[in-house]
Design an enzyme around this catalytic site. Structure first.
Site, PDB file in Angstrom:
ATOM      1  N   ARG A   1       0.841  -1.205   0.000  1.00 57.17           N
ATOM      2  CA  ARG A   1       0.000   0.000   0.000  1.00 57.17           C
ATOM      3  C   ARG A   1       0.874   1.253   0.000  1.00 57.17           C
ATOM      4  NH1 ARG A   1      -1.377   1.911   4.657  1.00 57.17           N
ATOM      5  NH2 ARG A   1      -2.018  -0.044   5.630  1.00 57.17           N
TER       6      ARG A   1
ATOM      7  N   TYR B   1     -16.453  15.868 -16.744  1.00 58.50           N
ATOM      8  CA  TYR B   1     -16.881  14.469 -16.778  1.00 58.50           C
ATOM      9  C   TYR B   1     -18.022  14.249 -15.757  1.00 58.50           C
ATOM     10  CZ  TYR B   1     -16.502   9.431 -16.013  1.00 58.50           C
ATOM     11  OH  TYR B   1     -16.775   8.104 -15.874  1.00 58.50           O
TER      12      TYR B   1
ATOM     13  N   ASP C   1      -7.718  18.318 -15.583  1.00 60.25           N
ATOM     14  CA  ASP C   1      -7.933  16.922 -15.954  1.00 60.25           C
ATOM     15  C   ASP C   1      -7.555  16.796 -17.428  1.00 60.25           C
ATOM     16  OD1 ASP C   1      -9.025  14.467 -16.825  1.00 60.25           O
ATOM     17  OD2 ASP C   1     -10.613  14.534 -15.322  1.00 60.25           O
TER      18      ASP C   1
ATOM     19  N   LYS D   1      -8.378   5.656 -19.861  1.00 59.56           N
ATOM     20  CA  LYS D   1      -8.598   6.151 -21.221  1.00 59.56           C
ATOM     21  C   LYS D   1      -7.324   5.970 -22.050  1.00 59.56           C
ATOM     22  CE  LYS D   1     -12.467   7.122 -19.271  1.00 59.56           C
ATOM     23  NZ  LYS D   1     -12.837   8.366 -18.643  1.00 59.56           N
TER      24      LYS D   1
HETATM   25  C1  LIG Z   1     -13.301   8.642 -17.308  1.00 62.95           C
HETATM   26  C2  LIG Z   1     -12.936   9.974 -16.775  1.00 62.95           C
HETATM   27  C3  LIG Z   1     -12.728  10.167 -15.411  1.00 62.95           C
HETATM   28  C4  LIG Z   1     -12.936   9.044 -14.406  1.00 62.95           C
HETATM   29  O1  LIG Z   1     -11.975   8.054 -14.582  1.00 62.95           O
HETATM   30  P1  LIG Z   1     -12.252   6.508 -14.159  1.00 62.95           P
HETATM   31  O2  LIG Z   1     -10.960   5.867 -14.517  1.00 62.95           O
HETATM   32  O3  LIG Z   1     -13.411   6.060 -14.981  1.00 62.95           O
HETATM   33  O4  LIG Z   1     -12.547   6.501 -12.718  1.00 62.95           O
HETATM   34  C5  LIG Z   1     -12.330  11.420 -14.982  1.00 62.95           C
HETATM   35  N1  LIG Z   1     -12.167  12.433 -15.840  1.00 62.95           N
HETATM   36  C6  LIG Z   1     -12.373  12.294 -17.170  1.00 62.95           C
HETATM   37  C7  LIG Z   1     -12.175  13.450 -18.077  1.00 62.95           C
HETATM   38  C8  LIG Z   1     -12.766  11.058 -17.667  1.00 62.95           C
HETATM   39  O5  LIG Z   1     -12.993  10.928 -18.964  1.00 62.95           O
END
Ligand SMILES: *Cc1c(COP(=O)(O)O)cnc(C)c1O
Length: 409
Positions: free
Chosen positions: A46, A98, A170, A195
């Site tokens: 962890r 998101y 982000d 992604k």
């Molecule tokens: C998918 C996404 C998230 C969340 O990510 P997860 O891996 O699904 O928890 C956050 N920000 C953006 C822009 C995303 O496309």
């Protein structure tokens, strides 16, 4: 070294005398210590794991960060980001975010004693006005999701810093290949590693990367204290995905240009959102801060039923939430990624029921364009354009099974 080289040329196993060329998966929970009062480099997974350490070093390099942290998902990373805001503090968040981030800000942040205000991040003057109230963190996505709105990172960083706030960006939609927010003045960059970074739809992961040592220390403390770090096998999958990141991002973006050209030519498309278009309202700002428009776009048809029929008729696009996969996907944001946004908030932000989001993958672009053309024809009630072996209707390939109650993305 340039990023393409860095992605494949790094020490995969620091200190390992057997010199493996791929990073071993250190599938262990605990590490034996050299003596009763001697500490080894790792003690408990962890707190730290060599597989994750190699991944985090790679992520820091490609985001031009001092340190990066890998989490169990993008939402775990954004949740960790909220630890930079004290209870009683305030976050100023972009409207075009998101859906899961909306849910975190609306439903979780208040329980942590954090107040959240929203702003149109496309307008730096509005950000400046909104920062008259004391604020610790500004959070934006650029391009925004799913309308591909553009926020000026340099301008917002300057305003946020003048007001004593941190700026987090982000960067999931573009990846570090196309944009490096820390270079533009942001303090924190966040990713859903699910992604583009992973890129193969086989792992959920999240990332935070920072330059400032004090922020790194706070994030390191919470990653350990709250146990939100990415597991060793998932860290290995992400490392493996990263090796082809620039190839995938480049190929998908080239394909996206072909798809955008096709969509722009169709009368059924009433609006097309993609920062690669001459007509995109944020095009100039985007061109100053990013190295390409990316491979996610959305379009409107003016009719929810037409959009639904197009989506159902597509064969070369998986109906799936998420983006950045090697395989193209399609979704109706109001039914998928943004269902966590209330109907009222969706209407206010121009998120219509007819909005279709495409994530373009690395297929042959001719197949993608032909598939879209056939789906538009099918949705209009016309004959499906000829194809050597017409695929089975999608409904026949998706037997309906009773589904247990489940959480939604
Ligand atoms: C998918 C996404 C998230 C969340 O990510 P997860 O891996 O699904 O928890 C956050 N920000 C953006 C822009 C995303 O496309």
């Amino acid at each position: 070294m340039r990023t393409a080289t860095r992605l494949v040329r790094f020490d995969p196993a620091p200190g390992d005398p057997t010199r493996p060329t791929s990073t071993p998966i250190h599938q262990t929970a605990t590490f034996a210590q050299p003596g009763a009062d001697e500490d080894g480099p790792y003690d408990y997974a962890r707190s730290g794991n060599p597989t994750r350490a190699v991944l985090e070093a790679q992520l820091a390099r490609i985001e031009h960060a001092e340190r990066a942290f890998a989490y169990a998902s993008g939402m775990a990373a954004l949740s960790a980001l909220l630890r930079l805001v004290p209870s009683g503090g305030r976050v100023l968040a972009a409207e075009d975010l998101y859906g899961g981030t909306h849910r975190l800000l609306e439903k979780v942040a208040p329980a942590l004693g954090i107040r959240v205000s929203r702003v149109d991040a496309g307008d730096p003057a509005a950000v400046e006005r909104a920062l008259h109230a004391p604020t610790q963190l500004v959070l934006v996505e650029t391009p925004g999701n799913p309308l591909l709105s553009i926020a000026d990172v340099r301008a917002i960083a300057e305003i946020a810093h003048r007001r004593g706030a941190l700026l987090a960006v982000d960067n999931s939609l573009l990846s570090p290949i196309l944009q490096n927010p820390l270079e533009l003045g942001a303090d924190v960059v966040a990713h859903s590693g699910t992604k583009h970074l992973g890129g193969h739809g086989d792992v959920t992961a999240g990332v935070l990367a920072v330059r400032r040592a004090d922020l790194a220390a706070t994030l390191a403390f919470h990653q350990n204290a709250e146990g939100s770090a990415l597991a060793p096998f998932d860290a290995w999958l992400l490392l493996r995905g990263l090796k082809t990141l620039h190839l995938r991002v480049d190929a998908a973006q080239r394909n996206a240009a072909e798809v955008a050209r096709f969509l722009a030519s169709r009368c059924e498309v009433t609006r097309l959102h993609w920062p690669g278009l001459e007509s995109h309202p944020g095009r100039d700002v985007h061109a100053r801060q990013a190295r390409g428009p990316g491979s996610v776009m959305s379009f409107e048809t003016g009719c929810a039923e037409t959009s639904r029929r197009i989506v159902d008729a597509l064969r070369c696009f998986t109906i799936a939430v998420s983006f950045g996969n090697v395989a193209s996907s399609v979704s109706l944001p109001c039914r998928g990624s943004h269902r966590a946004v209330s109907a009222a908030a969706r209407a206010e932000r121009g998120l219509g029921d007819d909005l279709v989001r495409l994530s373009i993958g690395v297929e042959d672009p001719r197949d993608l364009v032909a598939d879209l053309a056939a789906a538009f024809d099918a949705a209009a009630g016309g004959a499906v354009t000829s194809s050597a072996s017409p695929p089975a209707p999608r409904a026949a390939r998706r037997p309906r099974r009773p589904s247990p109650p489940r959480a939604r993305s």
